[in-house]
Motif scaffolding. Structure first.
Motif, PDB file in Angstrom:
ATOM      1  N   VAL A 309       0.800  -1.056   0.324  1.00 43.26           N
ATOM      2  CA  VAL A 309      -0.092   0.249  -0.163  1.00 43.26           C
ATOM      3  C   VAL A 309       1.096   0.974  -0.208  1.00 43.26           C
ATOM      4  N   LYS A 310       2.058   1.109   1.121  1.00 42.35           N
ATOM      5  CA  LYS A 310       2.883   2.801   1.142  1.00 42.35           C
ATOM      6  C   LYS A 310       3.254   2.475  -0.076  1.00 42.35           C
ATOM      7  N   ASN A 311       4.346   2.181  -1.185  1.00 47.50           N
ATOM      8  CA  ASN A 311       5.035   1.365  -1.934  1.00 47.50           C
ATOM      9  C   ASN A 311       3.441   2.175  -3.389  1.00 47.50           C
ATOM     10  N   VAL A 312       2.387   1.580  -3.245  1.00 45.28           N
ATOM     11  CA  VAL A 312       1.136   2.417  -4.896  1.00 45.28           C
ATOM     12  C   VAL A 312       1.447   4.043  -4.267  1.00 45.28           C
ATOM     13  N   PHE A 313       1.189   4.155  -3.041  1.00 49.84           N
ATOM     14  CA  PHE A 313       0.934   5.813  -2.958  1.00 49.84           C
ATOM     15  C   PHE A 313       1.867   6.487  -2.727  1.00 49.84           C
ATOM     16  N   VAL A 314       2.959   5.750  -3.291  1.00 50.72           N
ATOM     17  CA  VAL A 314       4.161   6.325  -2.996  1.00 50.72           C
ATOM     18  C   VAL A 314       4.365   6.810  -4.893  1.00 50.72           C
ATOM     19  N   LEU A 315       3.987   5.613  -5.302  1.00 50.69           N
ATOM     20  CA  LEU A 315       4.210   5.532  -7.162  1.00 50.69           C
ATOM     21  C   LEU A 315       3.117   6.461  -7.544  1.00 50.69           C
ATOM     22  N   TRP A 316       1.766   6.942  -7.271  1.00 52.23           N
ATOM     23  CA  TRP A 316       0.679   7.701  -7.402  1.00 52.23           C
ATOM     24  C   TRP A 316       1.050   9.762  -6.971  1.00 52.23           C
ATOM     25  N   THR A 317       2.426   9.452  -5.851  1.00 54.60           N
ATOM     26  CA  THR A 317       2.608  10.878  -5.939  1.00 54.60           C
ATOM     27  C   THR A 317       3.781  11.248  -7.199  1.00 54.60           C
ATOM     28  N   TYR A 318       4.255   9.842  -7.719  1.00 53.88           N
ATOM     29  CA  TYR A 318       4.983  10.185  -8.877  1.00 53.88           C
ATOM     30  C   TYR A 318       4.682  10.565  -9.662  1.00 53.88           C
ATOM     31  N   VAL A 319       3.688   9.893 -10.364  1.00 54.24           N
ATOM     32  CA  VAL A 319       2.143   9.947 -11.127  1.00 54.24           C
ATOM     33  C   VAL A 319       2.835  11.114 -11.996  1.00 54.24           C
ATOM     34  N   PRO A 320       2.069  12.921 -11.412  1.00 56.97           N
ATOM     35  CA  PRO A 320       1.726  13.905 -12.122  1.00 56.97           C
ATOM     36  C   PRO A 320       3.580  13.754 -12.925  1.00 56.97           C
ATOM     37  N   ARG A 321       4.369  13.770 -11.863  1.00 59.26           N
ATOM     38  CA  ARG A 321       6.196  14.461 -12.894  1.00 59.26           C
ATOM     39  C   ARG A 321       5.928  12.563 -13.772  1.00 59.26           C
ATOM     40  N   ILE A 322       5.626  11.989 -13.477  1.00 58.77           N
ATOM     41  CA  ILE A 322       6.860  11.229 -14.681  1.00 58.77           C
ATOM     42  C   ILE A 322       5.646  11.222 -15.591  1.00 58.77           C
ATOM     43  N   ILE A 323       4.284  11.356 -16.042  1.00 57.48           N
ATOM     44  CA  ILE A 323       3.541  12.361 -16.808  1.00 57.48           C
ATOM     45  C   ILE A 323       3.925  13.437 -18.060  1.00 57.48           C
ATOM     46  N   GLN A 324       4.858  14.378 -16.901  1.00 53.97           N
ATOM     47  CA  GLN A 324       5.414  15.466 -17.482  1.00 53.97           C
ATOM     48  C   GLN A 324       6.423  15.421 -18.311  1.00 53.97           C
ATOM     49  N   GLY A 325       7.200  14.047 -18.094  1.00 55.50           N
ATOM     50  CA  GLY A 325       8.292  13.878 -18.979  1.00 55.50           C
ATOM     51  C   GLY A 325       9.848  14.425 -18.838  1.00 55.50           C
ATOM     52  N   LYS A 326       9.556  15.325 -17.874  1.00 59.57           N
ATOM     53  CA  LYS A 326      10.837  16.253 -18.343  1.00 59.57           C
ATOM     54  C   LYS A 326      12.258  15.553 -16.891  1.00 59.57           C
ATOM     55  N   PRO A 327      13.233  15.723 -17.498  1.00 58.06           N
ATOM     56  CA  PRO A 327      14.822  15.006 -16.875  1.00 58.06           C
ATOM     57  C   PRO A 327      14.527  14.960 -15.477  1.00 58.06           C
ATOM     58  N   HIS A 328      14.399  13.971 -14.713  1.00 59.70           N
ATOM     59  CA  HIS A 328      14.220  14.086 -13.388  1.00 59.70           C
ATOM     60  C   HIS A 328      15.114  12.678 -12.398  1.00 59.70           C
ATOM     61  N   PHE A 329      16.276  12.886 -11.856  1.00 61.64           N
ATOM     62  CA  PHE A 329      16.496  11.548 -11.104  1.00 61.64           C
ATOM     63  C   PHE A 329      16.032  10.868  -9.779  1.00 61.64           C
ATOM     64  N   TYR A 330      15.320  10.053 -10.463  1.00 64.33           N
ATOM     65  CA  TYR A 330      13.791   9.222 -10.008  1.00 64.33           C
ATOM     66  C   TYR A 330      15.283   8.073  -8.775  1.00 64.33           C
ATOM     67  N   LYS A 331      15.257   8.598  -8.122  1.00 63.91           N
ATOM     68  CA  LYS A 331      16.031   7.993  -6.611  1.00 63.91           C
ATOM     69  C   LYS A 331      15.597   8.347  -4.991  1.00 63.91           C
TER      70      LYS A 331
END
Length: 333
Positions: A309-331
């Motif tokens: 549940v925690k990991n899926v919640f974290v995924l959703w916090t990154y959804v807008p950034r990933i959709i935008q497709g701008k460079p970002h270091f996903y560490k």
């Protein structure tokens, strides 16, 4: 000449075993070894260079992950082929002597070999890209088993090769042993530095494949102690990519979905994200039913549910950034 690149993250002892196997099993070809250090491991550096002073040691200065560290090594490499080699590997049967000339004569863009587990059983070395990254749904609790059974019923092609025979063409190659022709890199580009760890070789192979075939030489073997370095570094358990419940699993999910967005587009990215979200109630209900059938407490072993549940919640916090497709270091580790 073959340029061998090994990324170090506090794995000096594993690398020493790897280097010994390279030296013992490689006599017929010219090669160089470049170690890129993600951990500022001064003790490991001294130990390795005392035994192998010919090795080139490059410092990242921070933990840059797999893609950035390998790219640093590639930029310094002088060979006409680049080999990304995990520190937890052992070269067997003069594999480099045999594979390098075959590969250079093949015209292929990249190649791998048959990976073996410590007990000599076969490990997945080559993979096929499933539309929309649907293979990333297979680790989901209960949903994954349903999809596997459905796939077997309708005879869907399996997404990987468990045992390679002779020479087989694939879509992407396990990054534990990934040999790439240097001349194509100006067209394919290097590894995508948005990735920290996991899925970066799959995304890279998607671009490499546009320049030529991706081959697995099934008759040649190396030993791969799968996941040993990452498990020790990030206090995780299990081999392979089925642990979605701890911080290593969190990084795995984010990296996999980043690859889906880059390779298959926003639509598939959102579809797979929704399936992962629906996987939460399926996991809860399925585990309760399984416990009841087994005459156990209904909420036994629910720690994994909380982690998922925690990991899926974290995924959703990154959804807008990933959709935008701008460079970002996903560490995340």
């Amino acid at each position: 000449m073959l340029s061998i690149i090994i990324v170090n993250f506090n794995s000096a002892d594993l690398i020493l075993d790897c280097l010994k196997s390279i030296k013992d099993q490689t006599r017929a070809i010219a090669y160089e070894v470049i170690i890129v250090d993600n951990s500022s491991d001064t003790t490991g550096r001294s130990k390795i260079l005392s035994f192998y002073p010919e090795v080139q040691w490059l410092e990242m200065g921070y933990n840059g992950g797999f893609a950035r560290a390998n790219n640093k090594g590639i930029r310094e490499a002088k060979g006409d082929a680049i080999l990304l080699l995990n520190p937890d590997t052992i070269i067997l049967e003069n594999t480099l002597d045999k594979v390098y000339p075959l590969f250079m004569d093949s015209g292929a863009a990249a190649c791998g070999v048959q990976l073996l587990n410590e007990d000599q059983s076969f490990q997945i070395a080559g993979n096929f890209a499933m539309k929309g990254g649907l293979n990333y749904l297979l680790p989901l609790p209960y949903i994954g088993n349903f999809l596997k059974n459905l796939g077997n019923l309708i005879k869907v092609k399996k997404p990987n090769i468990g045992e390679a025979k002779d020479v087989q063409e694939v879509d992407w190659i396990n990054g534990a042993f990934l040999m790439v022709r240097s001349s194509i890199l100006s067209k394919s580009g290097l590894l995508d530095e948005d990735f920290f760890l996991y899925a970066e070789e799959a995304e890279w192979c998607h671009r490499l494949k546009k320049q030529g075939k991706m081959l697995i030489y099934g008759d040649f073997h190396i030993l791969h102690l799968q996941g040993e370095t990452a498990n020790e570094a990030y206090q995780s358990e299990g081999k392979g990519y089925y642990n979605l419940y701890d911080k290593k699993g969190r990084q795995l999910i984010i990296s996999n979905f980043l690859r889906i967005r880059k390779q298959f587009g926003v639509g598939w990215f959102l579809f797979d994200t929704i399936i992962y979200t629906l996987g939460i109630p399926v996991f809860i209900i399925g585990l309760i039913i399984e416990n009841l059938i087994g005459l156990k407490m209904p909420f036994k072993n629910f720690g994994a549910v909380g982690g998922f549940v925690k990991n899926v919640f974290v995924l959703w916090t990154y959804v807008p950034r990933i959709i935008q497709g701008k460079p970002h270091f996903y560490k995340l580790l």
